[in-house]
Design a protein around this motif. Structure first.
Motif, PDB file in Angstrom:
ATOM      1  N   THR A  54      29.646  33.515  25.896  1.00 43.75           N
ATOM      2  CA  THR A  54      28.220  33.802  26.045  1.00 43.75           C
ATOM      3  C   THR A  54      28.021  34.636  27.309  1.00 43.75           C
ATOM      4  O   THR A  54      28.945  34.793  28.125  1.00 43.75           O
ATOM      5  N   HIS A  55      26.816  35.148  27.488  1.00 43.88           N
ATOM      6  CA  HIS A  55      26.509  35.951  28.677  1.00 43.88           C
ATOM      7  C   HIS A  55      26.729  35.130  29.947  1.00 43.88           C
ATOM      8  O   HIS A  55      27.302  35.614  30.930  1.00 43.88           O
ATOM      9  N   ARG A  56      26.319  33.896  29.923  1.00 40.31           N
ATOM     10  CA  ARG A  56      26.491  33.012  31.085  1.00 40.31           C
ATOM     11  C   ARG A  56      27.973  32.762  31.370  1.00 40.31           C
ATOM     12  O   ARG A  56      28.410  32.760  32.520  1.00 40.31           O
ATOM     13  N   GLN A  57      28.766  32.548  30.323  1.00 38.80           N
ATOM     14  CA  GLN A  57      30.197  32.326  30.501  1.00 38.80           C
ATOM     15  C   GLN A  57      30.889  33.582  31.029  1.00 38.80           C
ATOM     16  O   GLN A  57      31.811  33.485  31.834  1.00 38.80           O
ATOM     17  N   GLN A  58      30.434  34.755  30.587  1.00 38.29           N
ATOM     18  CA  GLN A  58      30.998  36.003  31.103  1.00 38.29           C
ATOM     19  C   GLN A  58      30.746  36.131  32.603  1.00 38.29           C
ATOM     20  O   GLN A  58      31.630  36.538  33.358  1.00 38.29           O
ATOM     21  N   LYS A  59      29.529  35.794  33.027  1.00 37.56           N
ATOM     22  CA  LYS A  59      29.212  35.841  34.460  1.00 37.56           C
ATOM     23  C   LYS A  59      30.092  34.867  35.241  1.00 37.56           C
ATOM     24  O   LYS A  59      30.594  35.195  36.309  1.00 37.56           O
ATOM     25  N   LEU A  60      30.274  33.661  34.697  1.00 34.17           N
ATOM     26  CA  LEU A  60      31.098  32.660  35.358  1.00 34.17           C
ATOM     27  C   LEU A  60      32.542  33.140  35.503  1.00 34.17           C
ATOM     28  O   LEU A  60      33.156  33.004  36.572  1.00 34.17           O
ATOM     29  N   VAL A  61      33.088  33.725  34.443  1.00 35.05           N
ATOM     30  CA  VAL A  61      34.459  34.251  34.493  1.00 35.05           C
ATOM     31  C   VAL A  61      34.549  35.372  35.513  1.00 35.05           C
ATOM     32  O   VAL A  61      35.476  35.409  36.340  1.00 35.05           O
ATOM     33  N   LEU A  62      33.601  36.289  35.497  1.00 35.77           N
ATOM     34  CA  LEU A  62      33.625  37.422  36.418  1.00 35.77           C
ATOM     35  C   LEU A  62      33.565  36.943  37.867  1.00 35.77           C
ATOM     36  O   LEU A  62      34.378  37.360  38.702  1.00 35.77           O
ATOM     37  N   TRP A  63      32.621  36.064  38.193  1.00 29.39           N
ATOM     38  CA  TRP A  63      32.469  35.607  39.567  1.00 29.39           C
ATOM     39  C   TRP A  63      33.639  34.729  40.001  1.00 29.39           C
ATOM     40  O   TRP A  63      34.046  34.770  41.169  1.00 29.39           O
ATOM     41  N   SER A  64      34.201  33.962  39.104  1.00 29.07           N
ATOM     42  CA  SER A  64      35.376  33.153  39.452  1.00 29.07           C
ATOM     43  C   SER A  64      36.566  34.040  39.790  1.00 29.07           C
ATOM     44  O   SER A  64      37.246  33.830  40.802  1.00 29.07           O
ATOM     45  N   LEU A  65      36.810  35.033  38.942  1.00 26.67           N
ATOM     46  CA  LEU A  65      37.922  35.941  39.200  1.00 26.67           C
ATOM     47  C   LEU A  65      37.674  36.791  40.444  1.00 26.67           C
ATOM     48  O   LEU A  65      38.607  37.068  41.210  1.00 26.67           O
ATOM     49  N   ALA A  66      36.425  37.201  40.660  1.00 27.55           N
ATOM     50  CA  ALA A  66      36.097  37.984  41.851  1.00 27.55           C
ATOM     51  C   ALA A  66      36.343  37.160  43.116  1.00 27.55           C
ATOM     52  O   ALA A  66      36.884  37.671  44.107  1.00 27.55           O
ATOM     53  N   THR A  67      35.970  35.898  43.081  1.00 27.47           N
ATOM     54  CA  THR A  67      36.171  35.027  44.247  1.00 27.47           C
ATOM     55  C   THR A  67      37.652  34.878  44.560  1.00 27.47           C
ATOM     56  O   THR A  67      38.076  35.039  45.721  1.00 27.47           O
TER      57      THR A  67
END
Length: 172
Positions: A39-52
């Motif tokens: 989902t859009h929310r899960q995509q954001k979570l994956v992106l921010w987790s990997l970015a961190t």
């Protein structure tokens, strides 16, 4: 009332006949969509987790004197964000094939391009070309010299099942 659907294909996540409104109960309707597992929310979570994780690791190396890693970490996360946005822009893609009476209707939407094509059931022909036995299959409907690709979101096995079902439905 739910229209008649391809029962052998219903177990697949890509097939959905519940969205088909305005179609009579005796009609055959096939609808497929690409599988968007996040989902859009899960995509954001994956992106921010990997970015961190990426920037924390890059910062650690920068602290040790390897500062040149920081721009590459930024490029990596930027490319990931671009790829996720490209996937999100295709969320509305779909393909619908309806056989009702003597009319075959194909509707599809891919990216910013959408079309609708109607053909006479008596003139419609199923064309299924496979590169090797059951692999790299291409399915299309042809009428009056024009071919329209069908089943682009399906696996080769599902395309072969759909081809067999369409042959039966067009001859009925």
């Amino acid at each position: 009332m739910m229209p008649h659907a391809v029962s052998s294909l219903l177990h697949m996540e890509q097939v959905n006949t519940e969205d088909c409104e305005g179609v009579s109960a005796g009609a055959f309707v096939f609808q497929s969509r690409p599988n968007h597992s996040l989902t859009h929310r899960q995509q954001k979570l994956v992106l921010w987790s990997l970015a961190t994780v990426c920037f924390a690791t890059a910062s650690g190396f920068a602290f040790l004197g390897y500062w040149l890693i920081l721009p590459f970490a930024g490029l990596e996360i930027g490319l990931l964000a671009w790829a996720l946005e490209a996937l999100r822009s295709r969320e509305g893609d779909y393909e619908t094939l309806t056989i009702e009476g003597d009319v075959v209707v194909l509707e599809w939407h891919a990216g910013t391009h959408g079309e609708r094509r109607e053909m006479n059931r008596q003139w419609a022909r199923v064309i299924c070309d496979c590169g090797t036995s059951g692999r790299n299959c291409r399915l299309s409907l042809s009428s009056h010299g024009r071919e329209t690709k069908v089943g682009q979101y399906l696996s080769d096995e599902a395309r072969l099942q759909l081809a067999a079902t369409l042959r039966r439905k067009l001859q009925a």
